[in-house]
Design an enzyme around this catalytic site. Structure first.
Site: not given
Length: 296
Positions: A16, A168
């Site tokens: 965040a 990924y």
């Protein structure tokens, strides 16, 4: 998000300190939630909290260290929050690594260790805290790059061909599989926990600019800065996944036009919906992390 009231609700958002995670945390805080910014760098997390408070003066924010690539760090975080009631867990943090295969301190391939297995241990550790909520919600963030992966790799990236984009994409596919399987098992056990999978579309964030020095990532980021949605727009799917009470669990939410547009519920990609792959991933993740679930 409409007029959702999240007062007296606790939301945890991983990754965040910038980008999608920061945008998601800001909106949840504006709706009244207490928001924990679960971040690798506490200093950056505090700076993010200051930016959010500048826009949302009433924001009730906590900043806590969480290194998803270190299982000990994840368990320390869990210990700090396990006795509370957690209403929303947004497993947003993601990382892409360099041209050579690397491993976490626990011996996991880095993409699988950070993007997937760290979140598995976090979610398992907080499940009892989530079950204290009457509207428990887990949001697993996948990626458009997961759609380019043809099938789930049970080696979790530890062997076989390697490129950063492939690793990924595999890790983000596994995140989607995990989110769907979590919802499947919670429903089977009649537990009040809803899990959804979201993707932000093509969102221009710092992920590909800062984590991977390879040419693919530099080009992806350079083009993305010109034509991709910004973090605030990209976070729309995350926010809907976290707040839309009409969701029953197991949904796949992303931009209406796949890469761009307002968030919409879409068919779950077949490779993510496959129950056999979901079961295999669940068992592999438990073996590798040692976690146990209260509804298994």
């Amino acid at each position: 998000m409409g007029n959702v009231d999240l007062h007296d609700r606790l939301a945890i958002v991983t990754g965040a300190s910038s980008g999608l995670g920061e945008a998601t945390a800001r909106v949840l805080a504006a709706a009244g939630a207490t928001v924990c910014l679960a971040v690798r760098d506490v200093g950056r997390g505090r700076a993010t909290a200051d930016r959010i408070r500048a826009v949302v003066p009433t924001a009730d924010l906590e900043v806590a260290e969480l290194e998803l690539g270190d299982q000990a760090s994840v368990r320390t975080f869990v210990t700090a929050y396990a006795d509370r009631r957690v209403d929303v867990l947004v497993n947003n943090a993601g990382a892409i690594f360099g041209k050579e295969r690397t491993f976490t301190v626990d011996g996991f391939e880095s993409h699988a260790g950070v993007n997937l297995l760290g979140h598995v241990t976090l979610t398992a550790g907080l499940t009892e805290a989530l079950l204290r909520s009457d509207h428990a919600r887990v949001v697993m963030v996948t990626s458009l790059m997961a759609k380019a992966v043809g099938s789930f790799d049970p080696r979790l990236g530890e062997a076989g061909p390697y490129t950063p984009s492939r690793a990924y994409g595999q890790a983000k596919l596994a995140c989607g599989l995990f989110g769907i399987e979590l919802d499947r098992r919670a429903k089977a056990a009649a537990r009040h926990l809803t899990s959804v999978v979201v993707h932000p579309g093509w969102a221009s964030t710092n992920l590909f600019a800062t984590e991977d020095p390879g040419p693919f990532s530099r080009v992806f980021h350079r083009i993305g800065r010109r034509i991709a949605a910004g973090p605030d727009d990209g976070a729309g799917a995350l926010i809907r996944g976290a707040t839309d009470l009409s969701l029953s669990g197991g949904e796949f939410i992303g931009p209406r036009f796949d890469a761009w547009g307002p968030p919409a519920t879409q068919p779950v990609p077949l490779v993510m919906a496959d129950p056999n792959s979901g079961k295999l991933l669940w068992e592999l993740a438990q073996q590798r992390t040692g976690v146990r679930w209260p509804f298994d």
